[in-house]
Design a protein around this motif. Structure first.
Motif, PDB file in Angstrom:
ATOM      1  N   ALA A  13       1.773  -3.155  14.931  1.00  0.00           N
ATOM      2  CA  ALA A  13       1.676  -2.297  13.743  1.00  0.00           C
ATOM      3  C   ALA A  13       0.337  -1.575  13.715  1.00  0.00           C
ATOM      4  CB  ALA A  13       1.866  -3.124  12.474  1.00  0.00           C
ATOM      5  N   THR A  46       5.911   1.275  11.360  1.00  0.00           N
ATOM      6  CA  THR A  46       4.943   0.293  10.838  1.00  0.00           C
ATOM      7  C   THR A  46       5.580  -0.638   9.806  1.00  0.00           C
ATOM      8  OG1 THR A  46       4.176   1.870   9.148  1.00  0.00           O
ATOM      9  CG2 THR A  46       2.961   1.793  11.243  1.00  0.00           C
ATOM     10  N   SER A 104       2.848   0.052   3.853  1.00  0.00           N
ATOM     11  CA  SER A 104       3.761   0.616   4.851  1.00  0.00           C
ATOM     12  C   SER A 104       5.105   0.971   4.227  1.00  0.00           C
ATOM     13  CB  SER A 104       3.953  -0.368   6.012  1.00  0.00           C
ATOM     14  OG  SER A 104       4.644  -1.540   5.596  1.00  0.00           O
TER      15      SER A 104
END
Length: 223
Positions: A13, A46, A104
């Motif tokens: 990520a 992500t 995210s």
């Protein structure tokens, strides 16, 4: 195994967020639509990666993986299931990971809903949201890692070895006895065993993290 999987997802990520920020900026400057589309896909990625990372930590909490230092610090065998779940944001490391997950998610939804409506702004929105997200993931990864584990390393001053907390296994280290870890687990802070305190962090984070999106749009408009 949960610690390794969660850590790998967190690292990916972090890398994907940095790539999305850089690729989007380069793409808009060079008018390269393919690179912008790649940045968008990376930014969207992500969220599932951080969801996987948070889910593995939650799995460790529910299934009592006390070798994970965070699990040992915020739960014990007497902790009810409900409080094991809410222990995900029961201390700094887990709260920071949960913060990144919410950020995210906001970025994911904002990109999906506004991509066609604001085509000129969206590349810059990607850059600003992903730079912000990468910063907080970096804090989680390098300063407050929730996947650090306890290890016993040989030490001349301690006949039974010295217990250390480390993300990766040190040289000549072995895992502590699970029974011993369970017996000494600290448990959740008593202040957090109240419904008001349980919902306080998520509600607070929704407000704080949500402002990343209007911030990114405002900075994109200025750019």
């Amino acid at each position: 195994m949960p610690a390794e999987l969660g850590l790998a997802a967190l690292v990916l990520a972090f890398a994907v967020a940095i790539y999305a920020a850089v690729a989007s900026l380069i793409g808009v400057r060079r008018k390269n639509s393919a690179l912008i589309a790649s940045a968008r896909n990376a930014a969207l990625l992500t969220f599932p990666l951080l969801l996987m990372s948070a889910a593995t930590l939650l799995y460790g909490l529910i299934n009592q993986y006390y070798q994970i230092a965070y699990v040992w610090q915020v739960s014990n065998p007497g902790t009810p299931l409900f409080y094991r779940i809410t222990a995900l944001w029961g201390s700094q490391q887990g709260s920071l990971l949960f913060w990144c997950l919410l950020m995210s998610l906001f970025a994911f939804v904002a990109l999906l809903l506004n991509w066609r409506s604001y085509p000129r702004l969206m590349p810059y929105v990607i850059t600003y949201t992903m730079v912000t997200l990468a910063f907080f993931i970096g804090l989680s990864l390098f300063l407050e890692n929730p996947f650090a584990r306890y290890w016993i390393v040989p030490d001349v001053s301690a006949p039974n070895g010295l217990v250390v907390s480390n993300v990766f296994i040190p040289a000549n280290a072995v895992a502590p006895d699970p029974t011993r870890l369970a017996a000494t687990a600290r448990g959740l802070n008593p202040l957090l065993r109240h419904f008001g305190m349980i919902i306080h962090p998520p509600m607070l984070y929704l407000g704080f993290v949500g402002f990343v999106i209007p911030f990114a749009f405002a900075m994109a408009a200025l750019a």
